[in-house]
Motif scaffolding. Structure first.
Motif, PDB file in Angstrom:
ATOM      1  N   LEU A   1       0.829  -1.214   0.000  1.00 45.03           N
ATOM      2  CA  LEU A   1       0.000   0.000   0.000  1.00 45.03           C
ATOM      3  C   LEU A   1       0.861   1.260   0.000  1.00 45.03           C
ATOM      4  CD1 LEU A   1      -2.873  -0.976   2.465  1.00 45.03           C
ATOM      5  CD2 LEU A   1      -2.955  -0.846  -0.023  1.00 45.03           C
ATOM      6  N   ASN A   2       2.028   1.203   0.611  1.00 42.74           N
ATOM      7  CA  ASN A   2       2.926   2.362   0.580  1.00 42.74           C
ATOM      8  C   ASN A   2       3.470   2.630  -0.814  1.00 42.74           C
ATOM      9  OD1 ASN A   2       2.724   3.098   3.292  1.00 42.74           O
ATOM     10  ND2 ASN A   2       4.393   1.741   3.918  1.00 42.74           N
ATOM     11  N   LEU A   3       3.464   1.609  -1.673  1.00 45.15           N
ATOM     12  CA  LEU A   3       3.961   1.782  -3.038  1.00 45.15           C
ATOM     13  C   LEU A   3       2.907   2.387  -3.973  1.00 45.15           C
ATOM     14  CD1 LEU A   3       5.947  -1.555  -3.554  1.00 45.15           C
ATOM     15  CD2 LEU A   3       6.877   0.727  -3.140  1.00 45.15           C
ATOM     16  N   VAL A   4       1.658   2.417  -3.536  1.00 49.86           N
ATOM     17  CA  VAL A   4       0.611   3.002  -4.373  1.00 49.86           C
ATOM     18  C   VAL A   4       0.803   4.517  -4.419  1.00 49.86           C
ATOM     19  CG1 VAL A   4      -1.876   3.349  -4.628  1.00 49.86           C
ATOM     20  CG2 VAL A   4      -0.999   1.154  -3.803  1.00 49.86           C
ATOM     21  N   PRO A   5       0.873   5.125  -5.590  1.00 50.13           N
ATOM     22  CA  PRO A   5       1.099   6.576  -5.670  1.00 50.13           C
ATOM     23  C   PRO A   5       0.003   7.367  -4.954  1.00 50.13           C
ATOM     24  CG  PRO A   5       1.387   5.544  -7.820  1.00 50.13           C
ATOM     25  CD  PRO A   5       0.816   4.496  -6.915  1.00 50.13           C
ATOM     26  N   GLY A   6       0.411   8.389  -4.224  1.00 54.06           N
ATOM     27  CA  GLY A   6      -0.552   9.228  -3.523  1.00 54.06           C
ATOM     28  C   GLY A   6      -1.473   9.981  -4.464  1.00 54.06           C
ATOM     29  N   SER A   7      -1.033  10.194  -5.700  1.00 58.35           N
ATOM     30  CA  SER A   7      -1.864  10.924  -6.652  1.00 58.35           C
ATOM     31  C   SER A   7      -3.154  10.170  -6.966  1.00 58.35           C
ATOM     32  CB  SER A   7      -1.079  11.162  -7.947  1.00 58.35           C
ATOM     33  OG  SER A   7      -0.622   9.925  -8.502  1.00 58.35           O
ATOM     34  N   LEU A   8      -3.115   8.822  -6.918  1.00 58.89           N
ATOM     35  CA  LEU A   8      -4.332   8.051  -7.147  1.00 58.89           C
ATOM     36  C   LEU A   8      -5.347   8.298  -6.035  1.00 58.89           C
ATOM     37  CD1 LEU A   8      -2.904   4.596  -8.334  1.00 58.89           C
ATOM     38  CD2 LEU A   8      -3.916   6.395  -9.730  1.00 58.89           C
TER      39      LEU A   8
ATOM     40  N   GLU B   1      -5.473  10.979  -4.137  1.00 55.98           N
ATOM     41  CA  GLU B   1      -5.909  12.373  -4.230  1.00 55.98           C
ATOM     42  C   GLU B   1      -6.960  12.548  -5.321  1.00 55.98           C
ATOM     43  OE1 GLU B   1      -2.327  14.475  -4.894  1.00 55.98           O
ATOM     44  OE2 GLU B   1      -1.529  14.144  -2.870  1.00 55.98           O
ATOM     45  N   ALA B   2      -6.777  11.844  -6.442  1.00 54.02           N
ATOM     46  CA  ALA B   2      -7.753  11.956  -7.528  1.00 54.02           C
ATOM     47  C   ALA B   2      -9.099  11.382  -7.104  1.00 54.02           C
ATOM     48  CB  ALA B   2      -7.234  11.224  -8.761  1.00 54.02           C
ATOM     49  N   ALA B   3      -9.075  10.229  -6.414  1.00 52.85           N
ATOM     50  CA  ALA B   3     -10.329   9.627  -5.957  1.00 52.85           C
ATOM     51  C   ALA B   3     -10.997  10.498  -4.900  1.00 52.85           C
ATOM     52  CB  ALA B   3     -10.056   8.229  -5.403  1.00 52.85           C
ATOM     53  N   THR B   4     -10.206  11.088  -4.012  1.00 55.60           N
ATOM     54  CA  THR B   4     -10.767  11.973  -2.980  1.00 55.60           C
ATOM     55  C   THR B   4     -11.376  13.219  -3.609  1.00 55.60           C
ATOM     56  OG1 THR B   4      -9.107  11.179  -1.407  1.00 55.60           O
ATOM     57  CG2 THR B   4     -10.234  13.231  -0.871  1.00 55.60           C
ATOM     58  N   ALA B   5     -10.747  13.723  -4.668  1.00 58.86           N
ATOM     59  CA  ALA B   5     -11.264  14.910  -5.345  1.00 58.86           C
ATOM     60  C   ALA B   5     -12.622  14.652  -5.984  1.00 58.86           C
ATOM     61  CB  ALA B   5     -10.274  15.373  -6.409  1.00 58.86           C
ATOM     62  N   LEU B   6     -12.908  13.381  -6.301  1.00 62.13           N
ATOM     63  CA  LEU B   6     -14.209  13.031  -6.871  1.00 62.13           C
ATOM     64  C   LEU B   6     -15.284  12.870  -5.800  1.00 62.13           C
ATOM     65  CD1 LEU B   6     -13.082  10.414  -9.549  1.00 62.13           C
ATOM     66  CD2 LEU B   6     -13.789  12.786  -9.929  1.00 62.13           C
ATOM     67  N   GLY B   7     -14.882  13.003  -4.534  1.00 58.98           N
ATOM     68  CA  GLY B   7     -15.849  12.941  -3.446  1.00 58.98           C
ATOM     69  C   GLY B   7     -15.948  11.604  -2.755  1.00 58.98           C
ATOM     70  N   LEU B   8     -15.064  10.667  -3.070  1.00 60.76           N
ATOM     71  CA  LEU B   8     -15.125   9.360  -2.427  1.00 60.76           C
ATOM     72  C   LEU B   8     -14.615   9.455  -0.988  1.00 60.76           C
ATOM     73  CD1 LEU B   8     -13.778   6.881  -5.144  1.00 60.76           C
ATOM     74  CD2 LEU B   8     -16.128   7.158  -4.368  1.00 60.76           C
TER      75      LEU B   8
ATOM     76  N   ARG C   1     -10.585   0.812  -0.571  1.00 66.33           N
ATOM     77  CA  ARG C   1     -11.115  -0.433  -1.115  1.00 66.33           C
ATOM     78  C   ARG C   1     -11.061  -0.472  -2.627  1.00 66.33           C
ATOM     79  NH1 ARG C   1     -16.810  -0.249   1.450  1.00 66.33           N
ATOM     80  NH2 ARG C   1     -17.247  -1.644  -0.308  1.00 66.33           N
ATOM     81  N   HIS C   2     -11.415   0.629  -3.286  1.00 71.63           N
ATOM     82  CA  HIS C   2     -11.574   0.612  -4.735  1.00 71.63           C
ATOM     83  C   HIS C   2     -10.369   1.164  -5.501  1.00 71.63           C
ATOM     84  CE1 HIS C   2     -15.746  -0.665  -4.492  1.00 71.63           C
ATOM     85  NE2 HIS C   2     -15.961   0.263  -3.567  1.00 71.63           N
ATOM     86  N   VAL C   3      -9.474   1.846  -4.809  1.00 75.51           N
ATOM     87  CA  VAL C   3      -8.302   2.413  -5.492  1.00 75.51           C
ATOM     88  C   VAL C   3      -7.016   1.770  -4.985  1.00 75.51           C
ATOM     89  CG1 VAL C   3      -6.983   4.504  -5.959  1.00 75.51           C
ATOM     90  CG2 VAL C   3      -9.486   4.587  -5.901  1.00 75.51           C
ATOM     91  N   ALA C   4      -6.750   1.900  -3.689  1.00 77.71           N
ATOM     92  CA  ALA C   4      -5.486   1.396  -3.149  1.00 77.71           C
ATOM     93  C   ALA C   4      -5.395  -0.125  -3.242  1.00 77.71           C
ATOM     94  CB  ALA C   4      -5.328   1.851  -1.694  1.00 77.71           C
ATOM     95  N   TYR C   5      -6.466  -0.812  -2.845  1.00 80.37           N
ATOM     96  CA  TYR C   5      -6.440  -2.273  -2.893  1.00 80.37           C
ATOM     97  C   TYR C   5      -6.300  -2.789  -4.330  1.00 80.37           C
ATOM     98  CZ  TYR C   5      -7.622  -3.041   2.032  1.00 80.37           C
ATOM     99  OH  TYR C   5      -7.583  -3.103   3.411  1.00 80.37           O
TER     100      TYR C   5
END
Length: 280
Positions: free
Chosen positions: A160-167, A169-176, A183-187
């Protein structure tokens, strides 16, 4: 070339030669071990191994009950330990990356990773076998779960630490919300690495003998009752390899070959998944 450079090259060549020689000695020893295992294992491998129960002393038989017992206890050990390890690793990577609790959990996890499995077996013996008054497959599964947890915690946190933070941030910007982002991005981004860690955990516990000696003990007969002693392949191998009976020794070689092939298959699968993750 100065004398200093020549001396450095000489030391480098000597060090490289020692490293190559050490690796060669290790590979030769491994080759002899595998040759003996495959030679003796395949000679004792037949259909009876998969269709008959472990025999009484001096008789021929198979390893069916031991194979099934190992599969049952490994399944429940992973079923108990994998979610705990994944939840802990998720907290450490996603929620409390710099918290004091994460530091404590990581320290304890490192201790569990390096702790001898026999210590885990003794601990589970005290908290389950002594309290229940008898050996059982439940206790064996709990002991294996204790060995699964630290492997899954480490791999989950690292992946999970290897998953880019930009992913994220993009999902959070969409309101998730954060839970859905995990569950749907990092995993999903770390899925191959998480599966690899799970396979490595299964390979780690599939050949453990000491914890099962103190918890599940053994059972010569067919038994799928979780609250009773249950046979397992590592314990049967340990018992049969030390016996003076040729039939038991052949079954021990066959069982050792089965475990080796299973661990090899799991390791190859884990490496293939790891290679796919890095190539992406």
């Amino acid at each position: 070339m100065s004398a200093l450079q020549a001396a450095r090259k000489t030391r480098s060549a000597v060090a490289m030669g020692l490293c190559v020689a050490s690796a060669g000695v290790g590979l030769i020893a491994l080759a002899f071990i595998l040759a003996a295992l495959f030679w003796n294992g395949f000679s004792g491998l037949n259909l009876k191994v998969f269709t008959e129960m472990t025999p009484p002393p001096g008789s021929a038989g198979g390893l069916l009950n031991a194979i099934v017992g190992s599969l049952i206890m490994t399944f429940f050990g992973v079923l108990i330990g994998a979610p705990l390890g994944m939840f802990a690793g998720t907290y450490m990577a996603e929620y409390g990356r710099n918290s004091k609790l994460t530091t404590v959990v990581r320290f304890i996890n490192d201790i569990l990773l390096s702790a001898p499995s026999i210590v885990i077996g003794l601990f589970v013996y005290e908290i389950t076998v002594v309290q229940m008054g008898h050996f059982s497959a439940i206790a064996g599964s709990i002991a294996l779960a204790f060995l699964v947890v630290p492997v899954v915690v480490r791999t989950t946190e690292d992946m999970l630490n290897l998953v880019p933070g930009s992913l994220r941030e993009a999902a959070t910007a969409l309101g998730l919300p954060r839970s859905l982002v995990i569950r749907h991005v990092a995993y999903k981004a770390a899925r191959a690495g998480l599966i690899t860690g799970l396979l490595l955990a299964v390979a780690r516990v599939s050949g453990e003998t000491a914890p099962l000696l103190f918890t599940a003990l053994n059972n010569q007969f067919w038994s799928t009752k979780l609250d009773a002693p249950m046979a397992s392949l590592p314990v049967v191998i340990f018992q049969f390899a030390l016996s003076p009976y040729k039939e038991w020794q052949q079954l021990a070689w066959a069982g050792a070959l089965l475990i080796t092939l299973a661990v090899l298959a799991l390791s190859i699968t884990a490496r293939v998944l790891g290679a796919q993750r890095t190539s992406k």
